[in-house]
Enzyme design. Structure first.
Site, PDB file in Angstrom:
ATOM      1  N   ASP A  14       0.817  -1.225   0.000  1.00 12.08           N
ATOM      2  CA  ASP A  14       0.000   0.000   0.000  1.00 12.08           C
ATOM      3  C   ASP A  14       0.841   1.261   0.000  1.00 12.08           C
ATOM      4  O   ASP A  14       0.684   2.133  -0.853  1.00 12.08           O
ATOM      5  CB  ASP A  14      -0.904   0.061   1.244  1.00 12.08           C
ATOM      6  CG  ASP A  14      -2.002  -0.999   1.206  1.00 12.08           C
ATOM      7  OD1 ASP A  14      -2.285  -1.525   0.110  1.00 12.08           O
ATOM      8  OD2 ASP A  14      -2.567  -1.293   2.276  1.00 12.08           O
ATOM      9  N   ARG A  93       0.205   4.896  17.324  1.00  6.92           N
ATOM     10  CA  ARG A  93      -0.164   5.890  16.303  1.00  6.92           C
ATOM     11  C   ARG A  93       0.166   7.316  16.702  1.00  6.92           C
ATOM     12  O   ARG A  93       0.743   8.056  15.906  1.00  6.92           O
ATOM     13  CB  ARG A  93      -1.652   5.758  15.916  1.00  6.92           C
ATOM     14  CG  ARG A  93      -2.029   4.444  15.217  1.00  6.92           C
ATOM     15  CD  ARG A  93      -0.957   3.920  14.332  1.00  6.92           C
ATOM     16  NE  ARG A  93      -1.343   2.798  13.494  1.00  6.92           N
ATOM     17  CZ  ARG A  93      -0.529   1.817  13.155  1.00  6.92           C
ATOM     18  NH1 ARG A  93       0.717   1.788  13.618  1.00  6.92           N
ATOM     19  NH2 ARG A  93      -0.927   0.859  12.361  1.00  6.92           N
ATOM     20  N   ASP A 122      -7.133   3.510  12.769  1.00  2.00           N
ATOM     21  CA  ASP A 122      -5.817   4.143  12.693  1.00  2.00           C
ATOM     22  C   ASP A 122      -5.848   5.498  11.997  1.00  2.00           C
ATOM     23  O   ASP A 122      -5.129   6.417  12.375  1.00  2.00           O
ATOM     24  CB  ASP A 122      -4.815   3.199  12.020  1.00  2.00           C
ATOM     25  CG  ASP A 122      -4.434   2.045  12.951  1.00  2.00           C
ATOM     26  OD1 ASP A 122      -4.518   2.247  14.166  1.00  2.00           O
ATOM     27  OD2 ASP A 122      -4.067   0.967  12.450  1.00  2.00           O
TER      28      ASP A 122
HETATM   29  N1  ARG Z   1      -8.121  -3.080  15.855  1.00  2.00           N
HETATM   30  C1  ARG Z   1      -6.887  -2.664  16.401  1.00  2.00           C
HETATM   31  C2  ARG Z   1      -6.897  -1.200  16.707  1.00  2.00           C
HETATM   32  O1  ARG Z   1      -7.750  -0.515  16.218  1.00  2.00           O
HETATM   33  C3  ARG Z   1      -5.725  -3.055  15.578  1.00  2.00           C
HETATM   34  C4  ARG Z   1      -5.607  -2.473  14.217  1.00  2.00           C
HETATM   35  C5  ARG Z   1      -4.352  -3.001  13.674  1.00  2.00           C
HETATM   36  N2  ARG Z   1      -4.086  -2.884  12.314  1.00  2.00           N
HETATM   37  C6  ARG Z   1      -3.719  -3.951  11.575  1.00  2.00           C
HETATM   38  N3  ARG Z   1      -3.272  -3.724  10.410  1.00  2.00           N
HETATM   39  N4  ARG Z   1      -3.828  -5.175  11.999  1.00  2.00           N
HETATM   40  O2  ARG Z   1      -6.089  -0.705  17.432  1.00  2.00           O
END
Ligand code: ARG
Length: 396
Positions: A14, A93, A122
């Site tokens: 990506d 993040r 995210d």
């Molecule tokens: N659902 C989790 C969160 O919102 C993890 C997201 C993680 N991203 C991934 N590409 N697995 O914090």
């Protein structure tokens, strides 16, 4: 002159496609990689970014900042989202976004970009943090707006533009890794009844393969922060890595959840946070020894709020900041040692001690040396029950 954009670059398909896409839109792309302990081969990714058209590639080691200013704040708050997620991705993040904003200032970039989709959490965490730190920076989220609707289309785009990327094998899951834990989603996990294959797990052994013999670890905390493991003072990053190895070996730290995303979707998530769960359990145990009842119960309610704020991308907000101050005040007494037993996927506190302990054996004991005056209980109960006297008369 071309405008510069700082892109949160992972080295994957990506964000590699994004480099090209932004370049074609007229930007000079600076690929920004934050090392939060994901164990990436940054040298390879740097080369890949430059080959794909980035004008510059930056790797920044944010591990210590991540642990000390983000992870350990959440630990002091006892924050776990929906009881099962220690927020590894969510905590990373804001530190990455902060790094991006700093890089943008340094490089004279007018924009930042990320590779998050429009369906996840995210994007929220990146964008709220960036806006709160610098409202003038433009935010670009190519995946939300470009014409590449499927992975196949992305791969075709990559081939057409000679983007050096390994797309030979389809990735079975979407995985996010850092020092505090791993988050795994999508692919076969989208069926909530599907039991993940054992090989999905990277940090923890299965209960079946975990040793029959238990292990003990002793964690010493100072003001709510782990400072020693088995009596040895260690730097926070090393302490987490070492504890993760031991706990993972004993199968501790997995969760399998259906969780509520901020944008309203329910999603299936597999998490591993072996060091995290041992520290979380030990920290709570120490608090139960040193915090008085009212403070402990009040703080329990804040843990939930703290986890939500972190999960919802509201890290740089006045409420979170105020909670940190309150929580730091509560942690002044949270120093001491907790003994934890790890065995076949379980993590049990078996001992705790602290110079600030509020436990008084002379009051609790049923043996000799009892200082508790039982005759006082009668008057206490007369008053405690006074408001309810007779309220349910005739019900039985
Ligand atoms: N659902 C989790 C969160 O919102 C993890 C997201 C993680 N991203 C991934 N590409 N697995 O914090």
């Amino acid at each position: 002159m071309r405008e510069k954009v700082v892109l949160a670059y992972s080295g994957g398909l990506d964000t590699s496609v994004i480099i090209k896409w932004l370049t074609n839109k007229g930007y000079d792309v600076i690929a920004y990689m934050a090392d939060v302990g994901q164990g990436s081969d940054f040298d390879t990714y740097k080369k890949r970014a430059l080959k794909t058209g980035a004008v510059k590639a930056i790797v920044e080691d944010l591990k210590e900042e991540f642990v000390n200013d983000f992870v350990f704040k959440a630990l002091k708050a006892d924050a776990a989202y929906e009881s099962g997620y220690l927020l590894a991705t969510a905590l990373s993040r804001p530190v990455i976004a902060k790094g991006m904003v700093k890089a943008a200032h340094k490089e004279g970039a007018t924009a930042v970009a990320h590779g998050c989709t429009g369906k996840g959490n995210d994007q929220v965490r990146f964008e709220v943090t960036i806006r709160s730190l610098d409202p003038a920076i433009k935010i670009i989220a190519p995946v939300r707006e470009w014409e590449l609707k499927t992975r196949t289309e992305e791969i075709e785009y990559a081939k057409r533009h000679h983007i050096p990327i390994d797309v030979s094998k389809k990735k079975p899951y979407s995985i996010d890794v850092n020092l505090w834990g791993i988050s795994i989603e999508s692919g076969k996990l989208e069926d909530p009844y599907y039991e993940p294959d054992e090989d999905i797990y990277q940090l923890t052994k299965s209960v079946a393969r975990a040793p029959a013999k238990c292990a003990y670890v002793e964690i010493e905390f100072k003001n709510g922060i782990p400072v020693k493991l088995d009596g040895k003072a260690m730097k926070s990053v090393d302490l987490i890595l070492k504890l993760a190895r031991i706990a993972g070996e004993h199968g501790v730290g997995r969760s399998d959840m259906i969780e509520n995303r901020l944008i309203g979707i329910k999603s299936r998530e597999i998490y591993e946070a072996p060091a995290g769960w041992v520290m979380f359990t030990a920290h709570k145990a120490l608090e139960s020894l040193v915090l008085d009842r009212e403070l402990a119960h009040f703080k329990d309610g804040l843990a939930l709020k703290y986890a939500e704020l972190t999960y919802y991308g509201l890290w740089y907000t006045p409420l979170k900041e105020a909670l940190d101050k309150f929580i730091d005040e509560t942690q002044k007494k949270v120093s001491g040692t907790v003994k934890v037993k790890l065995h076949k996927g379980t993590c049990s506190v078996v001992g705790r001690k602290s110079p600030n302990s509020l436990y008084r054996k002379a009051l609790a004991t049923y043996e000799e040396g009892d200082l508790f005056d039982q005759s006082l209980a009668k008057g206490f109960l007369d008053l405690w029950g006074l408001p309810y006297k007779g309220l349910y008369k005739g019900k039985v």
